[in-house]
Design an enzyme around this catalytic site. Structure first.
Site, PDB file in Angstrom:
ATOM      1  CG  LEU A 146      -2.021  -0.983   1.281  1.00 15.73           C
ATOM      2  CD1 LEU A 146      -2.680  -0.670   2.484  1.00 15.73           C
ATOM      3  CD2 LEU A 146      -2.913  -0.920   0.152  1.00 15.73           C
ATOM      4  CG  ASP A 147       0.358   4.167  -2.954  1.00 17.46           C
ATOM      5  OD1 ASP A 147       1.184   3.571  -3.504  1.00 17.46           O
ATOM      6  OD2 ASP A 147      -0.403   4.924  -3.691  1.00 17.46           O
ATOM      7  CE  LYS A 148       5.759   8.590   4.701  1.00 18.76           C
ATOM      8  NZ  LYS A 148       6.845   9.558   4.662  1.00 18.76           N
ATOM      9  CB  THR A 163      -3.093   3.445   0.941  1.00 17.02           C
ATOM     10  OG1 THR A 163      -2.779   4.457  -0.580  1.00 17.02           O
ATOM     11  CG2 THR A 163      -4.077   2.809   0.827  1.00 17.02           C
ATOM     12  CG  HIS A 176       1.029   5.687  -7.191  1.00 10.18           C
ATOM     13  ND1 HIS A 176       1.004   5.485  -5.835  1.00 10.18           N
ATOM     14  CD2 HIS A 176       2.421   6.502  -7.269  1.00 10.18           C
ATOM     15  CE1 HIS A 176       2.059   5.968  -5.231  1.00 10.18           C
ATOM     16  NE2 HIS A 176       2.734   6.547  -6.056  1.00 10.18           N
TER      17      HIS A 176
END
Length: 244
Positions: free
Chosen positions: A105-107, A109, A192
């Site tokens: 997961l993105d930072k 998210t 993303h």
């Protein structure tokens, strides 16, 4: 396999609670290779040592699976010299040096991250051909239109020209700060991806939270930053298969 504390071993195998472990050690109910052990920090090799609890031999499960409710600002990596990682959030009694996040997961998210040491299982659920669905709750700045829903369903083409597989989009509610809250279900994990899908529709993602992997929903009782073991039935729900 490297040695581990006996109290962490019992916790990682979901044999008993931390309080019960301490009580069993205090009462002399734990034996390792024929010797009574009372120290919680006693180091064992789970693969070779004989471990008894109340006279019953305790087997070793080599693979573990954890659900983590990731907060913002934490990176999905095994190590980072500058930023906190998802492994830093694992309670000491559950920590194992061979754990890694199955997917990222993105930072910024939040939500469901699967942590495991089972490489085969991680490959199965991440492989594009498996089509394991991931569900997200997304906050965007503009209203969702029927054209947006139809385009997602057909498989959207990103501004880069990259094509995404068909995805499900539906509006959930109007959120705070004028955001539209919607649900997105995808079965792939491009970099993303969800942000870029909305960018292709001239919309912007402000909040992003993963709430489901396969058929397993994020535990609503698990606080942000919290982590707990999964049982085999829950792992099957993630894999969306007959068995793990």
């Amino acid at each position: 396999m490297e040695k581990m504390r006996i109290d962490r071993y019992f916790s990682s195998q979901e044999i008993c609670s931390r309080r019960e472990i301490k009580e069993a050690l205090r009462k002399g109910l734990v034996m390792v290779n024929g010797t009574v052990i009372k120290q919680a920090d006693f180091k064992i090799n789970p693969e070779s040592d004989e471990i008894l609890l109340s006279g019953k031999r305790i087997g070793f499960e080599p693979y573990v699976y954890y659900m983590l409710n990731k907060p913002q600002g934490v990176v999905s990596a095994t190590e980072d010299k500058k930023q906190k990682t998802v492994l830093d959030l694992i309670p000491p009694e559950l920590y194992r040096s061979d754990l890694f996040p199955a997917g990222r997961l993105d930072k910024d998210t939040t939500g469901f991250v699967l942590l495991t040491n089972d490489g085969d299982f991680a490959h199965r659920i991440l492989a594009p051909k498996s089509h394991i669905e991931k569900t997200y709750h997304v906050g965007v700045i503009h209203e969702i239109t029927q054209a947006d829903i139809d385009t997602f369903a057909q498989g959207i083409t990103l501004k880069s020209g990259e094509h995404c597989l068909p995805a499900k989009l539906r509006k959930l509610s109007d959120g705070n700060d004028g955001l539209t809250i919607c649900e997105v279900i995808i079965c792939e994990g491009k970099y993303h991806q969800i942000k870029k899908m909305f960018e292709a529709r001239e919309n912007k993602v402000v909040t992003l939270r993963r709430v489901r992997m396969g058929k397993l929903w994020l535990d609503e009782t698990l606080p942000e930053g919290g982590c707990r073991p999964l049982n085999k039935d829950e792992c099957v729900l993630i894999a969306d298969l007959d068995r793990v």
